[in-house]
Design an enzyme around this catalytic site. Structure first.
Site, short mmCIF file in Angstrom:
data_model
loop_
_atom_site.label_atom_id
_atom_site.label_comp_id
_atom_site.label_asym_id
_atom_site.label_seq_id
_atom_site.Cartn_x
_atom_site.Cartn_y
_atom_site.Cartn_z
N GLY A 167 0.85 -1.15 -0.02
CA GLY A 167 0.54 -0.20 0.38
C GLY A 167 0.65 1.28 0.25
O GLY A 167 0.49 2.46 0.34
N MET A 224 -3.99 -6.38 -6.75
CA MET A 224 -3.04 -7.74 -8.45
C MET A 224 -3.86 -8.89 -8.43
O MET A 224 -3.94 -10.40 -8.18
CB MET A 224 -1.84 -8.52 -7.35
CG MET A 224 -1.05 -7.58 -7.19
SD MET A 224 -0.06 -6.45 -8.00
CE MET A 224 1.50 -8.15 -8.86
N ARG A 225 -4.91 -8.72 -8.99
CA ARG A 225 -6.10 -9.70 -9.96
C ARG A 225 -6.20 -8.72 -11.64
O ARG A 225 -6.17 -7.25 -11.45
CB ARG A 225 -7.27 -8.99 -8.96
CG ARG A 225 -7.58 -9.42 -7.38
CD ARG A 225 -6.86 -11.03 -7.94
NE ARG A 225 -7.94 -11.34 -8.06
CZ ARG A 225 -8.53 -13.30 -7.93
NH1 ARG A 225 -7.25 -13.82 -8.27
NH2 ARG A 225 -9.73 -13.80 -9.00
N HIS A 228 1.97 0.73 -13.90
CA HIS A 228 2.24 0.01 -13.13
C HIS A 228 3.61 0.07 -13.30
O HIS A 228 4.03 1.32 -14.20
CB HIS A 228 2.30 -0.72 -15.35
CG HIS A 228 2.56 -1.58 -15.48
ND1 HIS A 228 2.20 -3.13 -15.27
CD2 HIS A 228 3.60 -2.62 -16.30
CE1 HIS A 228 3.18 -4.13 -15.40
NE2 HIS A 228 4.21 -3.63 -16.74
N ASP A 235 -2.71 -4.36 -19.09
CA ASP A 235 -1.47 -2.84 -18.77
C ASP A 235 -1.23 -2.52 -20.01
O ASP A 235 -0.45 -1.92 -20.86
CB ASP A 235 -0.16 -4.22 -18.17
CG ASP A 235 -0.44 -4.40 -16.97
OD1 ASP A 235 -1.05 -4.05 -16.55
OD2 ASP A 235 0.80 -5.50 -16.78
C1 GRF Z 1 3.88 -1.62 -7.17
O1 GRF Z 1 4.55 -1.80 -7.42
C2 GRF Z 1 2.85 -0.85 -8.45
O2 GRF Z 1 3.40 -0.43 -9.65
C3 GRF Z 1 2.47 -2.73 -8.57
O3 GRF Z 1 2.79 -3.35 -7.63
C4 GRF Z 1 3.48 -2.05 -6.42
C5 GRF Z 1 3.00 -2.37 -5.16
O4 GRF Z 1 3.30 -1.47 -4.44
N1 GRF Z 1 1.50 -2.78 -9.01
P1 GRF Z 1 2.52 -0.88 -2.82
O5 GRF Z 1 1.35 -2.00 -2.50
O6 GRF Z 1 2.06 0.39 -3.65
O7 GRF Z 1 3.53 -0.60 -1.99
#
Ligand code: GRF
Length: 213
Positions: free
Chosen positions: A12, A86-87, A105, A141
């Protein structure tokens, strides 16, 4: 006031950067698909409404997406911000929030979509890497690019050191993109074109918007 629901799966840090940048965005809720996500605990401590929808408890991707869409809609947000969520969504979910879902991304799209971008960048030997904020479309993406930030790839880089450098860029460009939406300066042109009124090519290694006016 522009409002958002932020979707996370883990640490986060992008959520935190969005909140701490004081963009004028009203975060109505933080939703995680993973119970115990570090970012969720932080959001709770900060007093945000939080909710867990554990994808493993749903029989199908469609059922999870329908529940998530209903949860998001219950907060009636202007934007849905993916911050390390992550889905992969079904097209049905995305079509419920057209041009209103943004994602960050960790690569300079359209190069290196998908996972493990830093490792793949090192393996490919490219010399410039970075991060992209884009509007989410049904293709993974993909979708109109709002802003990109670039960093050099150094010869001594490891996956970890590169990830850290890119994360610093993520924490700058995501709030900037959101600020543009809050200020009502984002226009969608033909195809994948995003124009930001009054924004030139940015500083601090920010690149974009395309065709600044
Ligand atoms: C980040 O690198 C984002 O770009 C990718 O997952 C990571 C998440 O990091 N999709 P966080 O949970 O915001 O620290």
């Amino acid at each position: 006031m522009t409002s958002a629901v932020v979707l996370i799966s883990g640490r986060g840090s992008n959520l935190r950067a969005l909140v701490e940048a004081r963009t004028g965005l009203e975060v109505r809720a933080v939703v995680s698909n993973r119970p115990g996500a570090e970012g969720l605990e932080w959001a709770e401590r900060e007093g945000f409404a939080t909710r867990v929808l554990d994808h493993r408890t749903f029989a199908t991707r469609e059922a999870f997406d329908a529940a998530l869409a209903a949860e998001v809609e219950s907060h009636a947000p202007d934007l849905v911000l993916l911050a390390g969520f992550m889905r992969i969504f079904t097209a049905a979910f995305i079509q419920r929030f057209p041009r209103r879902i943004l994602n960050i991304h960790p690569s300079l799209l359209p190069s290196f979509p998908g996972l493990h971008t830093h490792r793949r960048v090192l393996e490919a030997g490219v010399k410039v890497h970075g991060a992209t904020v884009h509007v989410v479309t049904p293709a993974l993406d993909d979708g109109p690019i709002v802003i990109q930030g670039a960093v050099p790839v150094l010869q001594e880089d490891t996956e970890e050191s590169l990830a850290e450098r890119v994360l610093g860029v993520e924490h700058r460009i995501y709030p900037q993109a959101v600020r543009w939406f809050v200020e009502g300066r984002v226009d969608f042109g033909a195809g994948a074109l995003v124009r930001v009124r009054g924004a030139g090519v940015g500083t601090d290694s920010m690149v974009s918007p395309r065709n600044p006016s």
